[in-house]
Design a protein around this motif. Structure first.
Motif, PDB file in Angstrom:
ATOM      1  N   SER A  54      -0.802   4.772  12.553  1.00 20.48           N
ATOM      2  CA  SER A  54      -0.226   4.433  11.252  1.00 20.48           C
ATOM      3  C   SER A  54       1.181   5.000  11.139  1.00 20.48           C
ATOM      4  O   SER A  54       1.534   5.966  11.825  1.00 20.48           O
ATOM      5  CB  SER A  54      -1.089   4.983  10.096  1.00 20.48           C
ATOM      6  N   LEU A  55       1.966   4.366  10.281  1.00 19.67           N
ATOM      7  CA  LEU A  55       3.316   4.849   9.986  1.00 19.67           C
ATOM      8  C   LEU A  55       3.515   4.815   8.482  1.00 19.67           C
ATOM      9  O   LEU A  55       3.322   3.775   7.838  1.00 19.67           O
ATOM     10  CB  LEU A  55       4.371   3.971  10.661  1.00 19.67           C
ATOM     11  N   LEU A  56       3.899   5.965   7.921  1.00 23.93           N
ATOM     12  CA  LEU A  56       4.249   6.077   6.504  1.00 23.93           C
ATOM     13  C   LEU A  56       5.747   6.318   6.414  1.00 23.93           C
ATOM     14  O   LEU A  56       6.303   7.060   7.217  1.00 23.93           O
ATOM     15  CB  LEU A  56       3.502   7.237   5.843  1.00 23.93           C
ATOM     16  N   ILE A  57       6.403   5.705   5.423  1.00 22.49           N
ATOM     17  CA  ILE A  57       7.839   5.890   5.274  1.00 22.49           C
ATOM     18  C   ILE A  57       8.189   6.239   3.824  1.00 22.49           C
ATOM     19  O   ILE A  57       7.494   5.852   2.887  1.00 22.49           O
ATOM     20  CB  ILE A  57       8.634   4.636   5.709  1.00 22.49           C
ATOM     21  N   ASN A  58       9.262   6.992   3.682  1.00 17.99           N
ATOM     22  CA  ASN A  58       9.850   7.268   2.375  1.00 17.99           C
ATOM     23  C   ASN A  58      11.293   6.788   2.470  1.00 17.99           C
ATOM     24  O   ASN A  58      12.143   7.453   3.063  1.00 17.99           O
ATOM     25  CB  ASN A  58       9.774   8.762   2.047  1.00 17.99           C
ATOM     26  N   ARG A  59      11.546   5.612   1.928  1.00 10.71           N
ATOM     27  CA  ARG A  59      12.856   4.977   2.090  1.00 10.71           C
ATOM     28  C   ARG A  59      13.974   5.809   1.473  1.00 10.71           C
ATOM     29  O   ARG A  59      15.056   5.946   2.049  1.00 10.71           O
ATOM     30  CB  ARG A  59      12.839   3.578   1.462  1.00 10.71           C
TER      31      ARG A  59
ATOM     32  N   GLU B  62       2.312  21.172  -0.624  1.00 18.38           N
ATOM     33  CA  GLU B  62       3.522  20.367  -0.579  1.00 18.38           C
ATOM     34  C   GLU B  62       3.078  18.910  -0.711  1.00 18.38           C
ATOM     35  O   GLU B  62       2.321  18.409   0.128  1.00 18.38           O
ATOM     36  CB  GLU B  62       4.257  20.573   0.734  1.00 18.38           C
ATOM     37  N   VAL B  63       3.525  18.248  -1.768  1.00 14.75           N
ATOM     38  CA  VAL B  63       3.070  16.892  -2.063  1.00 14.75           C
ATOM     39  C   VAL B  63       4.187  15.892  -1.786  1.00 14.75           C
ATOM     40  O   VAL B  63       5.318  16.073  -2.243  1.00 14.75           O
ATOM     41  CB  VAL B  63       2.593  16.772  -3.523  1.00 14.75           C
ATOM     42  N   ASP B  64       3.868  14.841  -1.034  1.00 16.00           N
ATOM     43  CA  ASP B  64       4.833  13.789  -0.719  1.00 16.00           C
ATOM     44  C   ASP B  64       4.212  12.431  -0.984  1.00 16.00           C
ATOM     45  O   ASP B  64       2.982  12.260  -0.879  1.00 16.00           O
ATOM     46  CB  ASP B  64       5.250  13.858   0.750  1.00 16.00           C
ATOM     47  N   THR B  65       5.037  11.458  -1.320  1.00 20.89           N
ATOM     48  CA  THR B  65       4.569  10.099  -1.514  1.00 20.89           C
ATOM     49  C   THR B  65       5.259   9.177  -0.510  1.00 20.89           C
ATOM     50  O   THR B  65       6.421   9.391  -0.145  1.00 20.89           O
ATOM     51  CB  THR B  65       4.834   9.604  -2.948  1.00 20.89           C
ATOM     52  N   TRP B  66       4.528   8.138  -0.092  1.00 19.85           N
ATOM     53  CA  TRP B  66       4.963   7.287   0.996  1.00 19.85           C
ATOM     54  C   TRP B  66       4.606   5.828   0.759  1.00 19.85           C
ATOM     55  O   TRP B  66       3.635   5.532   0.059  1.00 19.85           O
ATOM     56  CB  TRP B  66       4.297   7.714   2.314  1.00 19.85           C
ATOM     57  N   GLU B  67       5.336   4.964   1.409  1.00 20.29           N
ATOM     58  CA  GLU B  67       4.953   3.564   1.541  1.00 20.29           C
ATOM     59  C   GLU B  67       4.215   3.423   2.870  1.00 20.29           C
ATOM     60  O   GLU B  67       4.646   3.962   3.883  1.00 20.29           O
ATOM     61  CB  GLU B  67       6.207   2.686   1.535  1.00 20.29           C
ATOM     62  N   VAL B  68       3.095   2.717   2.867  1.00 21.26           N
ATOM     63  CA  VAL B  68       2.359   2.481   4.106  1.00 21.26           C
ATOM     64  C   VAL B  68       3.012   1.306   4.823  1.00 21.26           C
ATOM     65  O   VAL B  68       2.941   0.168   4.367  1.00 21.26           O
ATOM     66  CB  VAL B  68       0.873   2.188   3.831  1.00 21.26           C
ATOM     67  N   ALA B  69       3.659   1.583   5.959  1.00 19.25           N
ATOM     68  CA  ALA B  69       4.417   0.548   6.664  1.00 19.25           C
ATOM     69  C   ALA B  69       3.605  -0.120   7.772  1.00 19.25           C
ATOM     70  O   ALA B  69       3.746  -1.319   8.018  1.00 19.25           O
ATOM     71  CB  ALA B  69       5.689   1.157   7.262  1.00 19.25           C
ATOM     72  N   VAL B  70       2.787   0.655   8.472  1.00 18.70           N
ATOM     73  CA  VAL B  70       2.004   0.128   9.597  1.00 18.70           C
ATOM     74  C   VAL B  70       0.630   0.783   9.609  1.00 18.70           C
ATOM     75  O   VAL B  70       0.519   2.000   9.435  1.00 18.70           O
ATOM     76  CB  VAL B  70       2.693   0.401  10.953  1.00 18.70           C
ATOM     77  N   VAL B  71      -0.405  -0.025   9.822  1.00 18.78           N
ATOM     78  CA  VAL B  71      -1.757   0.480  10.082  1.00 18.78           C
ATOM     79  C   VAL B  71      -2.384  -0.420  11.140  1.00 18.78           C
ATOM     80  O   VAL B  71      -2.393  -1.640  10.998  1.00 18.78           O
ATOM     81  CB  VAL B  71      -2.651   0.463   8.822  1.00 18.78           C
TER      82      VAL B  71
ATOM     83  N   MET C  75       0.832  -1.190   0.000  1.00 16.16           N
ATOM     84  CA  MET C  75       0.000   0.000   0.000  1.00 16.16           C
ATOM     85  C   MET C  75       0.878   1.256   0.000  1.00 16.16           C
ATOM     86  O   MET C  75       1.949   1.258   0.602  1.00 16.16           O
ATOM     87  CB  MET C  75      -0.895   0.021   1.236  1.00 16.16           C
ATOM     88  N   TYR C  76       0.386   2.282  -0.669  1.00 13.11           N
ATOM     89  CA  TYR C  76       1.120   3.548  -0.777  1.00 13.11           C
ATOM     90  C   TYR C  76       0.175   4.712  -0.502  1.00 13.11           C
ATOM     91  O   TYR C  76      -1.057   4.560  -0.544  1.00 13.11           O
ATOM     92  CB  TYR C  76       1.752   3.683  -2.169  1.00 13.11           C
ATOM     93  N   ALA C  77       0.747   5.867  -0.208  1.00  7.02           N
ATOM     94  CA  ALA C  77      -0.058   7.039   0.114  1.00  7.02           C
ATOM     95  C   ALA C  77       0.563   8.297  -0.460  1.00  7.02           C
ATOM     96  O   ALA C  77       1.786   8.404  -0.577  1.00  7.02           O
ATOM     97  CB  ALA C  77      -0.221   7.180   1.623  1.00  7.02           C
ATOM     98  N   ARG C  78      -0.292   9.246  -0.805  1.00  2.00           N
ATOM     99  CA  ARG C  78       0.143  10.564  -1.245  1.00  2.00           C
ATOM    100  C   ARG C  78      -0.444  11.589  -0.286  1.00  2.00           C
ATOM    101  O   ARG C  78      -1.651  11.572  -0.017  1.00  2.00           O
ATOM    102  CB  ARG C  78      -0.339  10.850  -2.673  1.00  2.00           C
TER     103      ARG C  78
END
Length: 207
Positions: free
Chosen positions: A144-149, A86-95, A1-4
């Motif tokens: 939740s935790l979102l990450i940008n590796r 300000e737009v960022d993209t993320w990987e959904v790591a924890v929900v 899953m990913y998030a913007r």
């Protein structure tokens, strides 16, 4: 899953008008796109800060909609009298959800940065250090935790049933945050407390 995420600085007096447009026009349009699994909006009515998050089944689905969501973002910016987002993209790591988000819920959001190679460690610490402790706090609703590796960035969000529960958690979560940041070698860049104005994310449990 990913998030913007799209973060913008709105005119506080325009928050309700903006939320109406997002709820009635932007939300149906975005959630109708292939691969979208929902949308949420956090607002700070005092400062005008707004954060809209859309979730996607895959990184490809998120990337494929980048241009399609641009006019919708511009529409929201216009009605909110906001500058460019300000737009960022993320990987959904924890929900993790204890229960559905009620009306009046509030969230504390923490932005962190660190070694790009420490994303997996940061995720493990969130699961093993943060989650077990915040789940015991009064009014806990979800986390939740979102990450940008690539950038070495992360954003953790803890949601509570009410403003009172959010305020009661300030002391305990401060020590939890300090411990997690120290163990992961991350720097806390910002912390914000915001109202959950729209909660329509349907990301499955990932904890």
């Amino acid at each position: 899953m990913y998030a913007r995420t799209s973060s913008m600085q709105a005119d506080p007096a325009r928050i309700d008008d903006g939320l109406a447009v997002i709820r009635d026009e932007v939300l149906p349009a975005v959630t109708g796109m292939d691969g979208c699994v929902g949308m949420s909006v956090l607002v700070d009515r005092g400062s005008g800060r707004c954060i809209a998050t859309t979730a996607w089944q895959s990184e490809d689905a998120m990337a494929a909609t980048a241009e399609a969501v641009r006019p919708l973002r511009s529409q929201a910016e216009e009605v909110l009298a906001a500058g460019a987002s300000e737009v960022d993209t993320w990987e959904v790591a924890v929900v993790h959800r204890d229960h559905a988000t009620p009306s009046g819920a509030c969230a504390r959001i923490t932005w962190l940065s660190g070694d790009p190679g420490s994303a997996d460690r940061a995720t493990d610490i969130f699961k093993m250090v943060v989650l077990p402790r915040v789940r015991e706090l009064f009014g806990f609703c979800s986390a939740s935790l979102l990450i940008n590796r690539a950038a070495g960035r992360a954003v953790g969000t803890i949601t509570y049933d009410s403003r009172a529960a959010l305020e009661a958690s300030r002391g305990p979560t401060g020590s939890i945050r300090d411990r997690a940041a120290a163990e992961s070698g991350a720097m806390v860049d910002d912390v914000a407390e915001m109202e959950v104005a729209l909660a329509h994310l349907h990301v499955p449990e990932m904890a």
